[in-house]
Design a protein around this motif. Structure first.
Motif, PDB file in Angstrom:
ATOM      1  N   ALA A  54     161.445 -42.005  48.585  1.00 54.16           N
ATOM      2  CA  ALA A  54     160.079 -42.334  49.018  1.00 54.16           C
ATOM      3  C   ALA A  54     159.451 -41.143  49.742  1.00 54.16           C
ATOM      4  CB  ALA A  54     160.103 -43.565  49.913  1.00 54.16           C
ATOM      5  N   GLU A  55     160.229 -40.442  50.548  1.00 55.36           N
ATOM      6  CA  GLU A  55     159.717 -39.252  51.237  1.00 55.36           C
ATOM      7  C   GLU A  55     159.354 -38.150  50.248  1.00 55.36           C
ATOM      8  OE1 GLU A  55     162.815 -38.232  53.949  1.00 55.36           O
ATOM      9  OE2 GLU A  55     162.487 -40.020  55.183  1.00 55.36           O
ATOM     10  N   ASP A  56     160.171 -37.979  49.206  1.00 51.80           N
ATOM     11  CA  ASP A  56     159.856 -36.984  48.177  1.00 51.80           C
ATOM     12  C   ASP A  56     158.543 -37.329  47.483  1.00 51.80           C
ATOM     13  OD1 ASP A  56     162.152 -35.612  48.808  1.00 51.80           O
ATOM     14  OD2 ASP A  56     163.314 -36.398  47.111  1.00 51.80           O
ATOM     15  N   GLY A  57     158.328 -38.619  47.224  1.00 51.13           N
ATOM     16  CA  GLY A  57     157.069 -39.044  46.618  1.00 51.13           C
ATOM     17  C   GLY A  57     155.883 -38.806  47.540  1.00 51.13           C
ATOM     18  N   ALA A  58     156.069 -39.065  48.829  1.00 51.53           N
ATOM     19  CA  ALA A  58     154.986 -38.826  49.785  1.00 51.53           C
ATOM     20  C   ALA A  58     154.674 -37.343  49.903  1.00 51.53           C
ATOM     21  CB  ALA A  58     155.361 -39.401  51.152  1.00 51.53           C
ATOM     22  N   ARG A  59     155.723 -36.505  49.828  1.00 54.04           N
ATOM     23  CA  ARG A  59     155.498 -35.052  49.852  1.00 54.04           C
ATOM     24  C   ARG A  59     154.723 -34.603  48.622  1.00 54.04           C
ATOM     25  NH1 ARG A  59     160.621 -34.405  50.505  1.00 54.04           N
ATOM     26  NH2 ARG A  59     161.129 -34.817  52.632  1.00 54.04           N
ATOM     27  N   ALA A  60     155.017 -35.224  47.475  1.00 56.31           N
ATOM     28  CA  ALA A  60     154.312 -34.863  46.238  1.00 56.31           C
ATOM     29  C   ALA A  60     152.846 -35.277  46.308  1.00 56.31           C
ATOM     30  CB  ALA A  60     154.986 -35.527  45.040  1.00 56.31           C
ATOM     31  N   PHE A  61     152.563 -36.223  47.165  1.00 58.62           N
ATOM     32  CA  PHE A  61     151.185 -36.690  47.332  1.00 58.62           C
ATOM     33  C   PHE A  61     150.273 -35.576  47.844  1.00 58.62           C
ATOM     34  CE2 PHE A  61     147.770 -39.340  48.988  1.00 58.62           C
ATOM     35  CZ  PHE A  61     147.712 -40.334  48.039  1.00 58.62           C
ATOM     36  N   THR A  62     150.846 -34.581  48.506  1.00 61.92           N
ATOM     37  CA  THR A  62     150.035 -33.493  49.065  1.00 61.92           C
ATOM     38  C   THR A  62     149.359 -32.664  47.980  1.00 61.92           C
ATOM     39  OG1 THR A  62     151.921 -31.983  49.113  1.00 61.92           O
ATOM     40  CG2 THR A  62     151.502 -33.292  51.092  1.00 61.92           C
ATOM     41  N   GLY A  63     149.991 -32.540  46.826  1.00 57.53           N
ATOM     42  CA  GLY A  63     149.421 -31.728  45.757  1.00 57.53           C
ATOM     43  C   GLY A  63     148.474 -32.486  44.844  1.00 57.53           C
ATOM     44  N   VAL A  64     148.207 -33.740  45.171  1.00 58.64           N
ATOM     45  CA  VAL A  64     147.353 -34.561  44.315  1.00 58.64           C
ATOM     46  C   VAL A  64     145.927 -34.561  44.864  1.00 58.64           C
ATOM     47  CG1 VAL A  64     146.964 -36.923  43.550  1.00 58.64           C
ATOM     48  CG2 VAL A  64     149.273 -36.018  43.635  1.00 58.64           C
ATOM     49  N   ASP A  66     143.308 -36.424  43.347  1.00 57.08           N
ATOM     50  CA  ASP A  66     142.754 -37.767  43.184  1.00 57.08           C
ATOM     51  C   ASP A  66     143.912 -38.764  43.141  1.00 57.08           C
ATOM     52  OD1 ASP A  66     141.231 -39.971  42.661  1.00 57.08           O
ATOM     53  OD2 ASP A  66     140.772 -39.439  40.580  1.00 57.08           O
ATOM     54  N   ALA A  67     144.045 -39.572  44.185  1.00 57.76           N
ATOM     55  CA  ALA A  67     145.160 -40.526  44.284  1.00 57.76           C
ATOM     56  C   ALA A  67     144.965 -41.748  43.408  1.00 57.76           C
ATOM     57  CB  ALA A  67     145.339 -40.957  45.730  1.00 57.76           C
ATOM     58  N   THR A  68     143.783 -41.893  42.832  1.00 55.19           N
ATOM     59  CA  THR A  68     143.544 -43.048  41.961  1.00 55.19           C
ATOM     60  C   THR A  68     143.766 -42.718  40.498  1.00 55.19           C
ATOM     61  OG1 THR A  68     141.180 -42.518  41.844  1.00 55.19           O
ATOM     62  CG2 THR A  68     141.893 -44.050  43.579  1.00 55.19           C
ATOM     63  N   ASP A  69     143.929 -41.462  40.169  1.00 61.82           N
ATOM     64  CA  ASP A  69     144.152 -41.037  38.786  1.00 61.82           C
ATOM     65  C   ASP A  69     145.546 -41.480  38.338  1.00 61.82           C
ATOM     66  OD1 ASP A  69     143.906 -39.802  36.329  1.00 61.82           O
ATOM     67  OD2 ASP A  69     144.439 -37.818  37.096  1.00 61.82           O
ATOM     68  N   THR A  70     145.617 -42.138  37.178  1.00 62.51           N
ATOM     69  CA  THR A  70     146.896 -42.668  36.699  1.00 62.51           C
ATOM     70  C   THR A  70     147.888 -41.549  36.374  1.00 62.51           C
ATOM     71  OG1 THR A  70     145.995 -42.810  34.458  1.00 62.51           O
ATOM     72  CG2 THR A  70     145.912 -44.803  35.811  1.00 62.51           C
ATOM     73  N   GLY A 116     150.285 -45.933  46.954  1.00 66.37           N
ATOM     74  CA  GLY A 116     148.993 -46.370  47.476  1.00 66.37           C
ATOM     75  C   GLY A 116     148.022 -45.220  47.575  1.00 66.37           C
ATOM     76  N   THR A 117     146.765 -45.530  47.599  1.00 62.44           N
ATOM     77  CA  THR A 117     145.738 -44.486  47.665  1.00 62.44           C
ATOM     78  C   THR A 117     145.730 -43.789  49.025  1.00 62.44           C
ATOM     79  OG1 THR A 117     144.118 -46.146  48.335  1.00 62.44           O
ATOM     80  CG2 THR A 117     144.236 -45.605  45.989  1.00 62.44           C
ATOM     81  N   SER A 118     146.314 -44.417  50.036  1.00 64.50           N
ATOM     82  CA  SER A 118     146.349 -43.806  51.366  1.00 64.50           C
ATOM     83  C   SER A 118     147.524 -42.845  51.534  1.00 64.50           C
ATOM     84  CB  SER A 118     146.427 -44.904  52.426  1.00 64.50           C
ATOM     85  OG  SER A 118     147.646 -45.613  52.279  1.00 64.50           O
TER      86      SER A 118
END
Length: 152
Positions: A54-64, A66-70, A116-118
């Motif tokens: 889950a932490e790895d996924g949250a870290r990957a969120f930094t490079g995104v 648009d969080a709503t893009d599939t 999540g988008t957040s």
């Protein structure tokens, strides 16, 4: 005349019998403690691996952007599945290579990854159905979950 020290007396035989009973009691207690440690350790390892994914996924969120893009959500889920596959939480029949374990995780309907988008990434894994070590009589949790949120 004194008794021969090599001659076995009734008392010596009784003491050997008591020593065997004490050994059996101590050994059985130690085996139960060891069994509990192994069981608890396997669940703890799986929980840590799920939280790390889950932490790895949250870290990957930094490079995104648009969080709503599939496509971005699929990328984050792919990173989470890859992290889980390298940690060996899957059962033995899932495969021996990381790629096989990743496919098993992606196709198993009971393994869920939500993004999540957040920036909240949540991973849920059905541990009771797929334990790391299948030990009889162990009260394993039915599901293990972990979540992490990216924050700046």
């Amino acid at each position: 005349m004194s008794a021969c020290p090599f001659r076995s007396s009734k008392r010596g035989r009784l003491e050997r019998g008591i020593a065997a009973i004490e050994f059996a009691l101590v050994l059985s207690t130690l085996l139960v403690v060891f069994y509990g440690l192994v069981s608890f350790g396997a669940v703890l390892y799986a929980q840590q691996a799920i939280s790390r994914a889950a932490e790895d996924g949250a870290r990957a969120f930094t490079g995104v952007n648009d969080a709503t893009d599939t496509a971005n959500i699929a990328l984050i889920k792919n990173i989470v599945y890859a992290s889980l596959a390298t940690s060996h939480v899957t059962p033995a029949n899932a495969g021996s290579t990381t790629a096989q374990r990743k496919i098993w995780l992606q196709t198993n309907p009971n393994v869920s990854v939500t993004v999540g988008t957040s920036g909240l990434v949540t991973v849920s894994y059905p541990y009771k159905e797929n334990p790391i070590i299948a030990l009889p009589g162990v009260l394993a949790p039915s599901k293990l979950s972990g979540s992490a949120k990216f924050s700046m």
